[in-house]
Structure formats: C-alpha cells, structure tokens
Design a protein around this motif. Structure first.
Motif, PDB file in Angstrom:
ATOM      1  N   SER A 180       0.827  -1.209   0.000  1.00  0.00           N
ATOM      2  CA  SER A 180       0.000   0.000   0.000  1.00  0.00           C
ATOM      3  C   SER A 180       0.854   1.248   0.000  1.00  0.00           C
ATOM      4  CB  SER A 180      -0.932   0.015   1.221  1.00  0.00           C
ATOM      5  OG  SER A 180      -2.012  -0.873   1.055  1.00  0.00           O
ATOM      6  N   ARG A 181       1.931   1.220   0.760  1.00  0.00           N
ATOM      7  CA  ARG A 181       2.793   2.394   0.854  1.00  0.00           C
ATOM      8  C   ARG A 181       3.660   2.571  -0.385  1.00  0.00           C
ATOM      9  NH1 ARG A 181       3.361   0.573   6.333  1.00  0.00           N
ATOM     10  NH2 ARG A 181       5.244  -0.550   5.718  1.00  0.00           N
ATOM     11  N   SER A 182       4.154   1.451  -0.941  1.00  0.00           N
ATOM     12  CA  SER A 182       5.164   1.552  -1.988  1.00  0.00           C
ATOM     13  C   SER A 182       4.585   1.655  -3.396  1.00  0.00           C
ATOM     14  CB  SER A 182       6.106   0.343  -1.924  1.00  0.00           C
ATOM     15  OG  SER A 182       5.379  -0.863  -2.145  1.00  0.00           O
ATOM     16  N   SER A 183       3.571   0.860  -3.709  1.00  0.00           N
ATOM     17  CA  SER A 183       3.050   0.840  -5.077  1.00  0.00           C
ATOM     18  C   SER A 183       1.637   0.273  -5.110  1.00  0.00           C
ATOM     19  CB  SER A 183       3.968  -0.005  -5.974  1.00  0.00           C
ATOM     20  OG  SER A 183       3.508  -0.003  -7.298  1.00  0.00           O
ATOM     21  N   PRO A 184       0.632   1.078  -4.773  1.00  0.00           N
ATOM     22  CA  PRO A 184      -0.747   0.581  -4.750  1.00  0.00           C
ATOM     23  C   PRO A 184      -1.339   0.450  -6.157  1.00  0.00           C
ATOM     24  CG  PRO A 184      -0.709   2.905  -4.181  1.00  0.00           C
ATOM     25  CD  PRO A 184       0.726   2.487  -4.338  1.00  0.00           C
ATOM     26  N   LEU A 185      -0.935  -0.608  -6.856  1.00  0.00           N
ATOM     27  CA  LEU A 185      -1.381  -0.875  -8.220  1.00  0.00           C
ATOM     28  C   LEU A 185      -2.394  -2.007  -8.203  1.00  0.00           C
ATOM     29  CD1 LEU A 185      -1.233  -0.817 -11.351  1.00  0.00           C
ATOM     30  CD2 LEU A 185       0.782  -2.306 -11.168  1.00  0.00           C
ATOM     31  N   GLY A 186      -3.552  -1.790  -8.813  1.00  0.00           N
ATOM     32  CA  GLY A 186      -4.557  -2.840  -8.868  1.00  0.00           C
ATOM     33  C   GLY A 186      -4.894  -3.370  -7.489  1.00  0.00           C
ATOM     34  N   HIS A 187      -5.005  -4.689  -7.382  1.00  0.00           N
ATOM     35  CA  HIS A 187      -5.305  -5.261  -6.064  1.00  0.00           C
ATOM     36  C   HIS A 187      -4.047  -5.774  -5.379  1.00  0.00           C
ATOM     37  CE1 HIS A 187      -4.792  -9.543  -7.119  1.00  0.00           C
ATOM     38  NE2 HIS A 187      -5.520  -9.352  -8.200  1.00  0.00           N
ATOM     39  N   GLY A 188      -2.888  -5.208  -5.753  1.00  0.00           N
ATOM     40  CA  GLY A 188      -1.631  -5.667  -5.168  1.00  0.00           C
ATOM     41  C   GLY A 188      -1.622  -5.637  -3.657  1.00  0.00           C
ATOM     42  N   ALA A 189      -2.186  -4.583  -3.067  1.00  0.00           N
ATOM     43  CA  ALA A 189      -2.191  -4.456  -1.610  1.00  0.00           C
ATOM     44  C   ALA A 189      -3.169  -5.432  -0.959  1.00  0.00           C
ATOM     45  CB  ALA A 189      -2.548  -3.021  -1.210  1.00  0.00           C
ATOM     46  N   ALA A 190      -4.100  -5.981  -1.732  1.00  0.00           N
ATOM     47  CA  ALA A 190      -5.011  -7.012  -1.217  1.00  0.00           C
ATOM     48  C   ALA A 190      -4.412  -8.400  -1.401  1.00  0.00           C
ATOM     49  CB  ALA A 190      -6.362  -6.923  -1.925  1.00  0.00           C
ATOM     50  N   LEU A 191      -3.166  -8.440  -1.868  1.00  0.00           N
ATOM     51  CA  LEU A 191      -2.434  -9.684  -2.068  1.00  0.00           C
ATOM     52  C   LEU A 191      -3.213 -10.596  -3.018  1.00  0.00           C
ATOM     53  CD1 LEU A 191      -1.234 -10.135   1.641  1.00  0.00           C
ATOM     54  CD2 LEU A 191      -0.249  -8.743  -0.197  1.00  0.00           C
ATOM     55  N   SER A 192      -3.258 -11.897  -2.722  1.00  0.00           N
ATOM     56  CA  SER A 192      -3.944 -12.824  -3.627  1.00  0.00           C
ATOM     57  C   SER A 192      -5.380 -13.096  -3.212  1.00  0.00           C
ATOM     58  CB  SER A 192      -3.185 -14.159  -3.676  1.00  0.00           C
ATOM     59  OG  SER A 192      -3.203 -14.798  -2.409  1.00  0.00           O
ATOM     60  N   PHE A 193      -5.897 -12.356  -2.223  1.00  0.00           N
ATOM     61  CA  PHE A 193      -7.247 -12.640  -1.736  1.00  0.00           C
ATOM     62  C   PHE A 193      -8.326 -12.544  -2.821  1.00  0.00           C
ATOM     63  CE2 PHE A 193      -5.268 -12.045   2.437  1.00  0.00           C
ATOM     64  CZ  PHE A 193      -5.774 -13.173   3.090  1.00  0.00           C
ATOM     65  N   PRO A 194      -8.279 -11.562  -3.728  1.00  0.00           N
ATOM     66  CA  PRO A 194      -9.316 -11.546  -4.775  1.00  0.00           C
ATOM     67  C   PRO A 194      -9.279 -12.760  -5.688  1.00  0.00           C
ATOM     68  CG  PRO A 194      -8.243  -9.406  -4.603  1.00  0.00           C
ATOM     69  CD  PRO A 194      -7.422 -10.364  -3.793  1.00  0.00           C
ATOM     70  N   ASP A 195      -8.136 -13.464  -5.729  1.00  0.00           N
ATOM     71  CA  ASP A 195      -7.956 -14.573  -6.661  1.00  0.00           C
ATOM     72  C   ASP A 195      -8.169 -15.943  -6.022  1.00  0.00           C
ATOM     73  OD1 ASP A 195      -7.262 -12.849  -8.773  1.00  0.00           O
ATOM     74  OD2 ASP A 195      -5.197 -12.718  -8.045  1.00  0.00           O
ATOM     75  N   ARG A 196      -8.545 -15.987  -4.749  1.00  0.00           N
ATOM     76  CA  ARG A 196      -8.784 -17.270  -4.090  1.00  0.00           C
ATOM     77  C   ARG A 196     -10.290 -17.546  -4.086  1.00  0.00           C
ATOM     78  NH1 ARG A 196      -5.062 -16.932   1.416  1.00  0.00           N
ATOM     79  NH2 ARG A 196      -3.239 -15.895   0.480  1.00  0.00           N
ATOM     80  N   PRO A 197     -10.750 -18.520  -4.856  1.00  0.00           N
ATOM     81  CA  PRO A 197     -12.191 -18.718  -5.030  1.00  0.00           C
ATOM     82  C   PRO A 197     -12.943 -19.067  -3.747  1.00  0.00           C
ATOM     83  CG  PRO A 197     -10.939 -19.905  -6.700  1.00  0.00           C
ATOM     84  CD  PRO A 197      -9.953 -19.423  -5.693  1.00  0.00           C
ATOM     85  N   TYR A 198     -12.262 -19.607  -2.765  1.00  0.00           N
ATOM     86  CA  TYR A 198     -12.903 -20.090  -1.537  1.00  0.00           C
ATOM     87  C   TYR A 198     -12.895 -19.048  -0.418  1.00  0.00           C
ATOM     88  CZ  TYR A 198      -8.020 -20.405  -0.369  1.00  0.00           C
ATOM     89  OH  TYR A 198      -6.701 -20.072  -0.172  1.00  0.00           O
ATOM     90  N   ALA A 199     -12.195 -17.937  -0.591  1.00  0.00           N
ATOM     91  CA  ALA A 199     -11.889 -17.028   0.517  1.00  0.00           C
ATOM     92  C   ALA A 199     -13.043 -16.075   0.826  1.00  0.00           C
ATOM     93  CB  ALA A 199     -10.615 -16.232   0.214  1.00  0.00           C
ATOM     94  N   THR A 200     -13.196 -15.785   2.099  1.00  0.00           N
ATOM     95  CA  THR A 200     -13.990 -14.645   2.556  1.00  0.00           C
ATOM     96  C   THR A 200     -13.022 -13.704   3.255  1.00  0.00           C
ATOM     97  OG1 THR A 200     -14.529 -15.779   4.643  1.00  0.00           O
ATOM     98  CG2 THR A 200     -16.103 -15.996   2.826  1.00  0.00           C
ATOM     99  N   TRP A 201     -13.161 -12.400   3.016  1.00  0.00           N
ATOM    100  CA  TRP A 201     -12.182 -11.469   3.548  1.00  0.00           C
ATOM    101  C   TRP A 201     -12.776 -10.071   3.630  1.00  0.00           C
ATOM    102  CZ3 TRP A 201      -9.716  -8.050  -0.234  1.00  0.00           C
ATOM    103  CH2 TRP A 201     -10.125  -8.290  -1.561  1.00  0.00           C
ATOM    104  N   THR A 202     -12.151  -9.242   4.439  1.00  0.00           N
ATOM    105  CA  THR A 202     -12.617  -7.869   4.631  1.00  0.00           C
ATOM    106  C   THR A 202     -11.416  -6.932   4.605  1.00  0.00           C
ATOM    107  OG1 THR A 202     -12.446  -8.036   7.050  1.00  0.00           O
ATOM    108  CG2 THR A 202     -14.568  -8.613   6.065  1.00  0.00           C
ATOM    109  N   TYR A 203     -11.685  -5.653   4.311  1.00  0.00           N
ATOM    110  CA  TYR A 203     -10.630  -4.654   4.324  1.00  0.00           C
ATOM    111  C   TYR A 203     -11.250  -3.271   4.288  1.00  0.00           C
ATOM    112  CZ  TYR A 203     -11.365  -3.927  -0.734  1.00  0.00           C
ATOM    113  OH  TYR A 203     -11.899  -3.627  -1.973  1.00  0.00           O
TER     114      TYR A 203
END
Length: 356
Positions: A180-203
């Motif tokens: 988030s501090r260095s390069s907030p590009l796309g969902h980079g700061a959300a790590l791989s959470f958007p790409d995990r089909p089984y995950a529930t997550w908040t932010y």
C-alpha cells in the motif's frame, strides 16, 4: 483470478454453454494466456518475415509496473476494465477520474466490450478473442473495487480473512501495508485474496470504506454471467442479448460451487491441478477430458507455431512456414492486438474515458 479460474473454470463454463471441446479449449487457453503474454519482442524468420506482438500482462516485480503508460496499456484494458461508476455511456459522469477507472462486475463498459468482440465472430481468431474477453469479463467480478493504475484508492488497510491462520493474518497485514505504501497498483495491496475462489475477507479501501468479500459467491456470479455470454456466442447473437440467455442450470451451478468450495489450496497451480483431475474423472457431467496448459515446451502454442530457433545475423530467428499464419499462437496475438486497439480507441471513449 488465477489459472484455475481463467483456464479450467472458463473451459467448464464454455462446455456448460454448449460449446464444443475444440472451441472451448481455445477459449480457455487464450483466457489464461492473457496472464502469460509478457514478452513484446518481435519474431524474426529466416526468410526475412517478421511478426510483432504486444504484452497483456506484467509480472508483479516488473519495472514496467512503475510506468504509467505501461499500466494504461496492460492493466486497465486486460485486468481492470474501468466500470465508469456503473453509469451507461449516454449519461455523463461527474465523478473523479479515478472513480471511473474502478473495476465493476458486468458493467456497461464490459457489455460494450463484449459487443465489440461480437463484431469479430467471423474472424479466424474468433474463439481466441472470446477467450481474451472471458479473462477480462471474469476479472470485472474478481477485481471489482480496484483500478489498474498506481493510486491511493487501491490502498488496503485492516486486511482480514477467516481463511487465514492468525500467523498468516499478521504476515498478510504487514505485506499489505508495505505494498500500500510503496506501489498501490490494482489489487496488489489485497495480495492474492481476490484470486482465491474459496476465501472470505474484509478490508478498508483507500477511502476508508469497509468492504466485505465472499469470493465463492462472486465467482459463481461470474461463472453464470460468463455462461450467458458464451451462450450468445454459440447462438451467433451479435447483439449480445445476455439477459435473454438461461445461464447455468441448477445442476451445473452446484457442480461449480462444489469445486470452488472444496478446492481451497492457497496456491493457484495446486488448485488448477485439482480442477484438471476433476475433468479427467468426468465430474462435470461431460466426457472425461485431459486439459493441460502448456505455457512452454514442445506442446505449447508458441513452440508449435514457431518451432526451434537459432542465431542469424545477431537475431534469434525461426524457420518460416505458411502454417504459422493459421497457428493458435499467431491468432491469439492477432486477437490480443485487436482487443486492445478497439477497447482503448472505441469502447472506453464512449464513456469519456481516455487512456494511453
């Protein structure tokens, strides 16, 4: 999405839509190859012919991610299609430009992108172009809430998930804060959470708004919408009247939901292998099928198209044959160039969005 979503899920949905294995395989390979086409060097042949190509992805540590032009040419059209705040093209948006770049599922922009694709259904690269479109369309669901540029809106704080252990959660938060501090590009700061089909997550997003995500529900919505698009393709509906299509049957929906929930490895390649095994076991209601994705090697599209190389006049060259013009690799790149040109030149300007 990662390879399990773009390759195997796309294939399954295409077959559920009534598309043949032959075309579904091309679509699925193309959908995943959007993430693999990272080289834009021209191809030289021994007879003096050349073939130019473009990139549709950068690896996360690629220096090009720091270049605004490169992001406009790659992340915006191929991975974070702007949602224009959900507003159609005939209504003027008065919101900040960054808000118009934020990806939204099944947006008016996405529908217009699909209609553009439909104008090329008579081309040799039609299935390849639809595969590229399925990558982008699926990502409007998976990548919703993020934009394909470096911007504070993409910052993520208080990242949390019930899918992670306490220790993993601490590591995730520290890494997310660093991105988030260095390069907030796309969902980079959300790590791989958007790409995990089984995950529930908040932010909390970059404007401090709380966001709750149930990826399985989102991926099921994406699969059903993709099925409707592919049913239009099967029916040669050039108007892309998606809402008139039935989408997934209840049984098809259940089979996809079961796979999304049960295959819960963090690693995308591991999930992909389990989808491949289910296809080999015939667990999706059609005949068992082997569906490898060979990015490199003798069975890859690029090797089948180009053959072996050697050095000639300080260039890497390949032996030219007329078969190259009909190869899947060449047709994928034809489709890729067509897609990028027409999205940036024709589709986005209808919404007053000027990129690259």
């Amino acid at each position: 999405m990662q390879i399990d979503g773009h390759h195997t899920l796309t294939y399954v949905v295409a077959r559920f839509a009534g598309i043949s294995h032959y075309d579904a395989e091309k679509m699925a390979y193309s959908a995943q190859y959007v993430d693999e086409a990272t080289n834009d060097k021209p191809i030289y042949f021994d007879n003096g012919a050349m073939f130019d190509r473009i990139v549709s992805a950068h690896k996360m540590l690629d220096y090009r991610n720091t270049q605004e032009l490169a992001n406009h040419l790659v992340w915006i059209p191929f991975h974070f299609l702007p949602g224009n705040q959900g507003i159609p093209s005939d209504i003027e948006s008065d919101g900040p430009f960054i808000h118009r770049l934020i990806c939204k599922p099944d947006s008016h922009v996405a529908r217009d992108m699909l209609r553009m694709v439909a104008t090329h259904w008579d081309k040799p690269f039609a299935a390849h172009l639809m595969g590229i479109a399925m990558h982008v369309y699926a990502d409007t669901f998976a990548h919703q809430g993020f934009a394909g540029v470096i911007h504070d809106y993409n910052r993520v704080s208080e990242l949390d998930s019930s899918s992670s252990s306490a220790l993993e959660g601490i590591k995730d938060k520290l890494l997310s804060q660093g991105v988030s501090r260095s390069s907030p590009l796309g969902h980079g700061a959300a790590l791989s959470f958007p790409d995990r089909p089984y995950a529930t997550w908040t932010y909390l997003n970059g404007e401090g708004t709380p966001v709750e995500r149930d990826n399985t529900a989102i991926y099921l919505d994406a699969a059903n919408a993709m099925c409707k698009v592919l049913q239009c393709w099967k029916d040669a509906d050039s108007l892309m009247n998606i809402d008139a299509q039935p989408g997934l049957s209840s049984n098809q929906y259940s089979m996809i939901e079961q796979a999304l929930r049960e295959i819960d490895d963090d690693d995308g390649d591991a999930r992909h292998s389990k989808w491949i095994q289910r296809l080999q076991d015939g667990r999706f209601g059609f005949d068992p099928i082997d569906l490898p994705f060979n990015k490199d090697g003798n069975e890859s599209w690029k090797e089948l198209a180009r053959g072996p190389s050697w050095i000639q006049d300080d260039n890497v060259v390949y032996h030219y044959t007329p078969a190259f013009l009909q190869s899947d690799w060449k047709q994928f790149h034809d489709a890729l160039k067509t897609y990028r040109l027409e999205v940036i030149r024709d589709v986005l300007p209808r919404y007053g969005i000027c990129v690259a």
